[in-house]
Design a protein around this motif. Sequence first.
Motif, PDB file in Angstrom:
ATOM      1  N   PHE A  17       0.849  -1.191   0.000  1.00  0.00           N
ATOM      2  CA  PHE A  17       0.000   0.000   0.000  1.00  0.00           C
ATOM      3  C   PHE A  17       0.880   1.234   0.000  1.00  0.00           C
ATOM      4  CE2 PHE A  17      -3.398  -2.660   2.144  1.00  0.00           C
ATOM      5  CZ  PHE A  17      -4.288  -2.583   1.094  1.00  0.00           C
ATOM      6  N   PHE A  24       4.281   0.539   2.229  1.00  0.00           N
ATOM      7  CA  PHE A  24       4.494  -0.536   3.216  1.00  0.00           C
ATOM      8  C   PHE A  24       3.744  -1.795   2.794  1.00  0.00           C
ATOM      9  CE2 PHE A  24       0.381   0.718   4.560  1.00  0.00           C
ATOM     10  CZ  PHE A  24      -0.141  -0.300   5.333  1.00  0.00           C
ATOM     11  N   ALA A  26       1.267  -4.572   3.567  1.00  0.00           N
ATOM     12  CA  ALA A  26       0.197  -5.021   4.471  1.00  0.00           C
ATOM     13  C   ALA A  26       0.249  -6.546   4.559  1.00  0.00           C
ATOM     14  CB  ALA A  26      -1.159  -4.558   3.961  1.00  0.00           C
ATOM     15  N   GLU A  45      -2.801  -9.828  15.914  1.00  0.00           N
ATOM     16  CA  GLU A  45      -3.395  -8.596  16.418  1.00  0.00           C
ATOM     17  C   GLU A  45      -3.930  -7.742  15.274  1.00  0.00           C
ATOM     18  OE1 GLU A  45      -0.175  -7.043  18.695  1.00  0.00           O
ATOM     19  OE2 GLU A  45       1.067  -6.768  16.926  1.00  0.00           O
ATOM     20  N   SER A  46      -4.707  -6.755  15.637  1.00  0.00           N
ATOM     21  CA  SER A  46      -5.312  -5.849  14.676  1.00  0.00           C
ATOM     22  C   SER A  46      -4.213  -5.183  13.833  1.00  0.00           C
ATOM     23  CB  SER A  46      -6.118  -4.837  15.484  1.00  0.00           C
ATOM     24  OG  SER A  46      -6.683  -3.934  14.632  1.00  0.00           O
ATOM     25  N   GLY A  47      -4.415  -5.117  12.529  1.00  0.00           N
ATOM     26  CA  GLY A  47      -3.433  -4.482  11.644  1.00  0.00           C
ATOM     27  C   GLY A  47      -2.370  -5.435  11.128  1.00  0.00           C
ATOM     28  N   SER A  48      -2.480  -6.726  11.463  1.00  0.00           N
ATOM     29  CA  SER A  48      -1.428  -7.664  11.043  1.00  0.00           C
ATOM     30  C   SER A  48      -1.599  -8.152   9.600  1.00  0.00           C
ATOM     31  CB  SER A  48      -1.339  -8.841  12.015  1.00  0.00           C
ATOM     32  OG  SER A  48      -2.584  -9.478  12.147  1.00  0.00           O
ATOM     33  N   GLY A  49      -2.698  -7.765   8.933  1.00  0.00           N
ATOM     34  CA  GLY A  49      -2.852  -8.090   7.510  1.00  0.00           C
ATOM     35  C   GLY A  49      -3.846  -9.199   7.218  1.00  0.00           C
ATOM     36  N   LYS A  50      -4.610  -9.606   8.224  1.00  0.00           N
ATOM     37  CA  LYS A  50      -5.539 -10.734   8.060  1.00  0.00           C
ATOM     38  C   LYS A  50      -6.616 -10.429   7.015  1.00  0.00           C
ATOM     39  CE  LYS A  50      -6.784 -10.648  12.452  1.00  0.00           C
ATOM     40  NZ  LYS A  50      -6.094  -9.421  12.883  1.00  0.00           N
ATOM     41  N   THR A  51      -7.260  -9.272   7.166  1.00  0.00           N
ATOM     42  CA  THR A  51      -8.335  -8.914   6.236  1.00  0.00           C
ATOM     43  C   THR A  51      -7.782  -8.686   4.831  1.00  0.00           C
ATOM     44  OG1 THR A  51      -9.707  -8.004   7.985  1.00  0.00           O
ATOM     45  CG2 THR A  51     -10.154  -7.203   5.756  1.00  0.00           C
ATOM     46  N   THR A  52      -6.616  -8.063   4.738  1.00  0.00           N
ATOM     47  CA  THR A  52      -6.016  -7.834   3.414  1.00  0.00           C
ATOM     48  C   THR A  52      -5.751  -9.163   2.723  1.00  0.00           C
ATOM     49  OG1 THR A  52      -5.039  -5.806   4.260  1.00  0.00           O
ATOM     50  CG2 THR A  52      -4.135  -6.652   2.189  1.00  0.00           C
TER      51      THR A  52
END
Length: 261
Positions: A17, A24, A26, A45-52
């Motif tokens: 992104f 950076f 994701a 944790e939140s922001g670790s790239g799971k949803t991406t």
Amino acid sequence: MSDRPAVISGRNLSCLFGSGKKKFHAVKRVSFDIHDQEIISIVGESGSGKTTLARMILLLQPISEGTLLINNQHPLHPKKHWQYVQAVFQDPFASFNQFFTIKNQLLSAFKLKESKIDQKDKQARIEAALLQVNMSPEKILEKYPFELSGGQMQRLLIARIFLIRPRILIADEPTSMVDACSRATILDMLLDLKRKLHMTIIFITHDIGLAYYVSDRIFVMRNGSIVEQGGPNQVILHPAHSYTQRLLQDIPVLNRAWLQN
Ligand SMILES: Nc1ncnc2c1ncn2[C@@H]1O[C@H](COP(=O)(O)OP(=O)(O)O)[C@@H](O)[C@H]1O
Ligand SMILES: [Mg+2]
């Protein structure tokens, strides 16, 4: 499980992104195989790239580098791909159009189907799908999303999965926006869906206890990378990576004792 064929394979998958100095990863050089009918949990944790990563598998997010294979082939055209891979996201309201009745939203699921289905058959299939998630067709079909609760909407998304019958389901924190009471029901319904349709499931969750109980294997993500993957006993009870050990420390002591029993 690993003797079954791989249905999703990632080879050095990355998603970048931003641009210039703000660029950076994701998702960063992630490789994995997911086998037919496996339940995989992705924790981190939140922001670790799971949803991406989930969005990349769904072709909703372009892949910057690496290769995604579905049944050892490059993904099909999106419409075909979505007959095969579907998702239930965190916010069910975002997956529905606020201006359409539930009936129209469920009817739109048939647009993904190849063959023509007549109106009567569609109605019958919708009613059967609603009964699978314990909803009464006559009470729900003419309603609009704003008239329903988060738990009801999430159940409607599961009914939609029953209509589409994908081979692979990605459930991205599907219970994080519903009340505790609906949470257990939704989990049961997802597991029921897997039993009935023999699907492969990718479960993205914050709940390590849940991941321990439902998964064949667990992937641990941190800063866009999969830092550890393995069976629940290996990952939860004998974590190799210090990050997994730290994640586990966040589980209250009582629950950890309970996990080990
Ligand atoms: N469309 C986007 N544009 C820029 N950054 C994004 C975008 N989507 C997600 N990110 C960033 O990518 C990182 C991973 O996000 P995400 O995949 O949502 O993580 P998770 O699901 O594990 O919480 C986060 O730093 C997030 O802010
Ligand atoms: Mg997420």
